[in-house]
Write a protein that holds these residues in place. Structure first.
Motif, PDB file in Angstrom:
ATOM      1  N   ASP A  66      17.881 -39.843 -36.239  1.00 21.90           N
ATOM      2  CA  ASP A  66      18.420 -39.391 -37.523  1.00 21.90           C
ATOM      3  C   ASP A  66      19.437 -38.281 -37.300  1.00 21.90           C
ATOM      4  O   ASP A  66      19.496 -37.667 -36.224  1.00 21.90           O
ATOM      5  CB  ASP A  66      17.299 -38.841 -38.416  1.00 21.90           C
ATOM      6  CG  ASP A  66      16.516 -39.915 -39.149  1.00 21.90           C
ATOM      7  OD1 ASP A  66      17.122 -40.929 -39.539  1.00 21.90           O
ATOM      8  OD2 ASP A  66      15.296 -39.734 -39.335  1.00 21.90           O
ATOM      9  N   TRP A  67      20.181 -37.981 -38.353  1.00 21.90           N
ATOM     10  CA  TRP A  67      21.141 -36.885 -38.372  1.00 21.90           C
ATOM     11  C   TRP A  67      20.465 -35.707 -39.068  1.00 21.90           C
ATOM     12  O   TRP A  67      20.092 -35.787 -40.232  1.00 21.90           O
ATOM     13  CB  TRP A  67      22.378 -37.344 -39.124  1.00 21.90           C
ATOM     14  CG  TRP A  67      23.453 -36.327 -39.374  1.00 21.90           C
ATOM     15  CD1 TRP A  67      23.484 -35.012 -39.029  1.00 21.90           C
ATOM     16  CD2 TRP A  67      24.692 -36.575 -40.048  1.00 21.90           C
ATOM     17  NE1 TRP A  67      24.641 -34.413 -39.431  1.00 21.90           N
ATOM     18  CE2 TRP A  67      25.409 -35.354 -40.066  1.00 21.90           C
ATOM     19  CE3 TRP A  67      25.266 -37.704 -40.633  1.00 21.90           C
ATOM     20  CZ2 TRP A  67      26.667 -35.243 -40.665  1.00 21.90           C
ATOM     21  CZ3 TRP A  67      26.525 -37.591 -41.215  1.00 21.90           C
ATOM     22  CH2 TRP A  67      27.220 -36.371 -41.223  1.00 21.90           C
ATOM     23  N   VAL A  68      20.313 -34.609 -38.341  1.00 18.68           N
ATOM     24  CA  VAL A  68      19.612 -33.445 -38.868  1.00 18.68           C
ATOM     25  C   VAL A  68      20.593 -32.532 -39.594  1.00 18.68           C
ATOM     26  O   VAL A  68      21.649 -32.183 -39.068  1.00 18.68           O
ATOM     27  CB  VAL A  68      18.895 -32.673 -37.746  1.00 18.68           C
ATOM     28  CG1 VAL A  68      18.149 -31.470 -38.316  1.00 18.68           C
ATOM     29  CG2 VAL A  68      17.931 -33.590 -37.008  1.00 18.68           C
ATOM     30  N   ASP A  69      20.211 -32.126 -40.815  1.00 18.00           N
ATOM     31  CA  ASP A  69      21.101 -31.378 -41.698  1.00 18.00           C
ATOM     32  C   ASP A  69      21.071 -29.886 -41.383  1.00 18.00           C
ATOM     33  O   ASP A  69      20.228 -29.150 -41.893  1.00 18.00           O
ATOM     34  CB  ASP A  69      20.689 -31.605 -43.155  1.00 18.00           C
ATOM     35  CG  ASP A  69      21.561 -30.837 -44.124  1.00 18.00           C
ATOM     36  OD1 ASP A  69      22.786 -30.855 -43.941  1.00 18.00           O
ATOM     37  OD2 ASP A  69      21.012 -30.217 -45.061  1.00 18.00           O
ATOM     38  N   THR A 304      13.546 -37.601 -34.895  1.00 22.02           N
ATOM     39  CA  THR A 304      13.051 -36.590 -35.828  1.00 22.02           C
ATOM     40  C   THR A 304      11.603 -36.837 -36.247  1.00 22.02           C
ATOM     41  O   THR A 304      11.016 -37.886 -35.983  1.00 22.02           O
ATOM     42  CB  THR A 304      13.916 -36.584 -37.104  1.00 22.02           C
ATOM     43  OG1 THR A 304      13.823 -37.880 -37.722  1.00 22.02           O
ATOM     44  CG2 THR A 304      15.371 -36.268 -36.776  1.00 22.02           C
ATOM     45  N   LYS A 305      11.057 -35.838 -36.952  1.00 18.93           N
ATOM     46  CA  LYS A 305       9.715 -35.979 -37.511  1.00 18.93           C
ATOM     47  C   LYS A 305       9.654 -37.141 -38.499  1.00 18.93           C
ATOM     48  O   LYS A 305       8.634 -37.814 -38.607  1.00 18.93           O
ATOM     49  CB  LYS A 305       9.297 -34.685 -38.202  1.00 18.93           C
ATOM     50  CG  LYS A 305       9.145 -33.496 -37.265  1.00 18.93           C
ATOM     51  CD  LYS A 305       8.848 -32.224 -38.054  1.00 18.93           C
ATOM     52  CE  LYS A 305       8.790 -31.010 -37.121  1.00 18.93           C
ATOM     53  NZ  LYS A 305       8.585 -29.754 -37.891  1.00 18.93           N
ATOM     54  N   GLN A 306      10.748 -37.356 -39.242  1.00 18.49           N
ATOM     55  CA  GLN A 306      10.751 -38.452 -40.212  1.00 18.49           C
ATOM     56  C   GLN A 306      10.542 -39.793 -39.525  1.00 18.49           C
ATOM     57  O   GLN A 306       9.854 -40.667 -40.048  1.00 18.49           O
ATOM     58  CB  GLN A 306      12.063 -38.467 -41.003  1.00 18.49           C
ATOM     59  CG  GLN A 306      12.175 -37.373 -42.054  1.00 18.49           C
ATOM     60  CD  GLN A 306      12.736 -36.086 -41.484  1.00 18.49           C
ATOM     61  OE1 GLN A 306      12.836 -35.916 -40.269  1.00 18.49           O
ATOM     62  NE2 GLN A 306      13.099 -35.164 -42.357  1.00 18.49           N
ATOM     63  N   TYR A 338       9.982 -29.467 -31.336  1.00 13.85           N
ATOM     64  CA  TYR A 338      10.806 -28.289 -31.172  1.00 13.85           C
ATOM     65  C   TYR A 338      11.304 -27.835 -32.542  1.00 13.85           C
ATOM     66  O   TYR A 338      11.362 -28.610 -33.486  1.00 13.85           O
ATOM     67  CB  TYR A 338      12.012 -28.599 -30.280  1.00 13.85           C
ATOM     68  CG  TYR A 338      11.665 -28.791 -28.838  1.00 13.85           C
ATOM     69  CD1 TYR A 338      11.178 -30.015 -28.399  1.00 13.85           C
ATOM     70  CD2 TYR A 338      11.793 -27.762 -27.920  1.00 13.85           C
ATOM     71  CE1 TYR A 338      10.836 -30.216 -27.074  1.00 13.85           C
ATOM     72  CE2 TYR A 338      11.460 -27.950 -26.600  1.00 13.85           C
ATOM     73  CZ  TYR A 338      10.985 -29.175 -26.174  1.00 13.85           C
ATOM     74  OH  TYR A 338      10.657 -29.357 -24.859  1.00 13.85           O
ATOM     75  N   ALA A 339      11.658 -26.587 -32.625  1.00 18.29           N
ATOM     76  CA  ALA A 339      12.297 -26.108 -33.837  1.00 18.29           C
ATOM     77  C   ALA A 339      13.548 -26.925 -34.076  1.00 18.29           C
ATOM     78  O   ALA A 339      14.280 -27.239 -33.149  1.00 18.29           O
ATOM     79  CB  ALA A 339      12.634 -24.624 -33.695  1.00 18.29           C
ATOM     80  N   ASP A 497      13.671 -29.093 -41.517  1.00 16.70           N
ATOM     81  CA  ASP A 497      12.257 -28.862 -41.227  1.00 16.70           C
ATOM     82  C   ASP A 497      11.408 -30.114 -41.407  1.00 16.70           C
ATOM     83  O   ASP A 497      10.198 -30.097 -41.195  1.00 16.70           O
ATOM     84  CB  ASP A 497      11.701 -27.707 -42.054  1.00 16.70           C
ATOM     85  CG  ASP A 497      11.595 -28.028 -43.541  1.00 16.70           C
ATOM     86  OD1 ASP A 497      11.814 -29.202 -43.923  1.00 16.70           O
ATOM     87  OD2 ASP A 497      11.287 -27.114 -44.314  1.00 16.70           O
ATOM     88  N   GLY A 498      12.032 -31.219 -41.812  1.00 16.97           N
ATOM     89  CA  GLY A 498      11.337 -32.502 -41.850  1.00 16.97           C
ATOM     90  C   GLY A 498      10.383 -32.694 -42.999  1.00 16.97           C
ATOM     91  O   GLY A 498       9.670 -33.692 -43.043  1.00 16.97           O
TER      92      GLY A 498
END
Length: 541
Positions: A66-69, A304-306, A338-339, A497-498
């Motif tokens: 995914d693309w993290v915002d 990602t977490k998603q 990870y953060a 933060d997911g």
């Protein structure tokens, strides 16, 4: 390691179009006058395994990312972003861009071809037959990677006209010969020929470290994977069984032993890729920074977490509900969060090879598990299911889950028992995936056979693909399953933060549909400029 673009273009033209020059012919692989004994041919065959692989590109292109915002988050190299958005891949930064991978695979093929010439010039003596087998398998393997990255997946309805790659089955001797891309179908036929000719010749006795070569088990595992992709289910079962046996329990990964290693991000991947692991059938060392793409250093495009919590390694399954990042964990392998919404599965090591004993910089290397017992077991389970042999498929899937799912005190509420009825009940009862309400179950459009929605076969295929996705996370294999089964992918921007909003999904930006031309990566620009036909359709720039 950044490469000069002129050199990159020159290598691409040199390998694909055979632009000969004395300086090239004076170096390996053209050492034919000296290749008069098996040991020297064996040394040459070390170069028949490319040190560059497309796993970053194919993983980034898959639905594992995914693309993290977060505006502060960057990509590692531009090639990462190009692969994620299915663009023309032009960047040559790092060691993992396709503009590096493409010529290096042909360099490996050139070494295999030169070894075959040397063996033939010696009259193909019996003591060189195992080396001939290895050269044929290595040549087939590099072409197998090339055609599945730069061509559409094999499809009986279209592959006679779909563009494949140039199959180099001889060493080039002409000055500036002209080549054309062969069809995907023709490339597959030639791969099959090389495999069938080479497979009976493989002999582990010629190697000091067989797992760094196409040994007997690895060669059969490759043949099984190839025939699965080719739609030859009986052969896939036959070769998988020759690789891992009827009852491969003793060849499976001993996950419980990982509890003695701890959680160190260096120690665990090294243990995972160790020669001592019975499940590792073939290992390949590569020039690569692949670990850095997933371990939280560059966070814009991530596993990602998603994805992890709803679809893959931290999500629900026939073992029980989703575990997320809390304890108890579902699997023995420790995942790190990870953060910045990064989930890292510790299966890929990284080691810096310094330029000199006193240097402070160098080139990143890794070790790849090219073939394993577990992945080969899932190849067989898939082939059994397509053949309608659901009890046998269920047995293989049950073994994978029994070995993978924790059964110690930390696994309260989980089950590692899988049956045919449970596969049908669990996957038949799942809702289909949507980008906003994700599940492991996505609509399938297989290219090689007809599939009825809601059938037992569909349930088994969802189980196989779910298990394969977990087994191969970070390793680029998911992209090929996406292609084989016509799985549509959605590009999502997710919250850093997911957890915020509807499962942390902020926006949809693009999608890859069933017949999208971008399912085949475009050739490197230097190769197209040299005259090789580009893939059709519009690619994002």
């Amino acid at each position: 390691m950044n490469k000069n673009k002129f050199i990159q273009a020159f290598l691409s033209v040199l390998i694909v179009f055979g632009t000969a020059c004395d300086s090239f012919l004076d170096t390996v692989p053209d050492a034919r006058p000296e290749l008069t004994d098996p040991k020297k041919v064996s040394y040459l065959l070390n170069s028949a395994y490319s040190g560059y692989f497309p796993i970053v590109a194919t993983e980034m292109a898959s639905d594992n990312i995914d693309w993290v915002d977060d505006v502060s988050y960057k990509y590692y190299y531009l090639a990462q972003e190009e692969s994620y958005f299915w663009k023309d891949v032009r960047d040559d930064g790092g060691n993992d861009a396709l503009v590096d991978v493409y010529p290096e695979l042909y360099m490996a093929i050139a070494a295999a071809n030169q070894a075959l010439i040397a063996i033939e010039e010696q009259g193909t003596p019996e003591n060189m037959l195992p080396l001939k087998g290895e050269a044929l398998l290595a040549r087939a393997y590099s072409h197998f990677i090339l055609v599945n990255v730069f061509g559409q997946h094999y499809n009986p309805q279209t592959s006679e006209t779909d563009l494949g790659v140039v199959y180099m089955d001889r060493a080039e001797t002409e000055l500036n010969p002209k080549y054309e891309r062969e069809s995907v179908a023709e490339v597959y036929r030639k791969i099959e020929k090389d495999i069938e000719e080479g497979l009976p010749l493989i002999d582990d006795g010629v190697y000091t470290y067989p797992k760094y070569h196409f040994n007997v088990k690895a060669a059969h595992a490759f043949a099984a994977r190839f025939n699965l992709f080719y739609g030859k289910w009986d052969k896939a079962v036959e070769y998988a069984t020759k690789a891992i046996g009827e009852h491969p329990e003793t060849m499976m990964r001993n996950w419980a032993s990982y509890t003695t290693i701890g959680t160190d991000n260096t120690a665990v991947p090294l243990y995972y890729t160790s020669l001592d692991q019975n499940c590792n059938l073939m290992l390949i060392t590569a020039v690569s920074s692949v670990r850095n793409y997933y371990a939280g250093y560059y966070r814009k495009y991530q596993h990602t977490k998603q994805v992890a919590d709803y679809e893959v390694e931290r999500g629900p399954g026939p073992w029980g509900p989703a575990r997320g990042n809390s304890s108890p964990r579902t699997f023995w392998m420790v995942c790190s969060s990870y953060a910045g919404n990064c989930v890292f599965w510790k299966n890929i090591p990284i080691k810096m090879k310094y330029e000199s004993p006193t240097a402070t910089s160098g080139v990143n290397h890794t070790t790849l598990t090219a073939f394993t017992t577990e992945e080969t077991l899932l190849v067989r389970a898939e082939a059994y299911a397509i053949k309608g042999e659901f009890d046998k498929s269920a047995d293989d899937l049950a073994l994978w889950m029994k070995v993978m799912v924790r059964t110690d005190a930390a696994s309260v509420g989980q089950s590692n028992v899988l049956t045919r009825d449970k596969i049908n009940s669990y996957y038949g009862g799942l809702d289909y995936y949507t980008p906003i309400q994700p599940t492991p179950k996505k609509h399938l459009h297989p290219l090689l056979f007809d599939l009825t929605e809601g059938s037992e076969l569909e349930n088994f295929l969802h189980c196989v693909l779910h298990f394969r996705r977990i087994e191969t996370v970070h390793q680029g294999q998911r992209w090929y399953d996406v292609k084989r089964y016509g799985i549509e992918i959605y590009r999502r921007i997710v919250h850093v933060d997911g957890t915020v909003g509807s499962k942390g999904i902020i926006e949809l930006t693009d999608s890859l549909k069933l017949n999208d031309n971008r399912r085949a990566f475009q050739l490197p620009p230097s190769v197209i400029a040299a005259g090789l036909e580009a893939n059709p359709g519009v690619y994002r720039k």
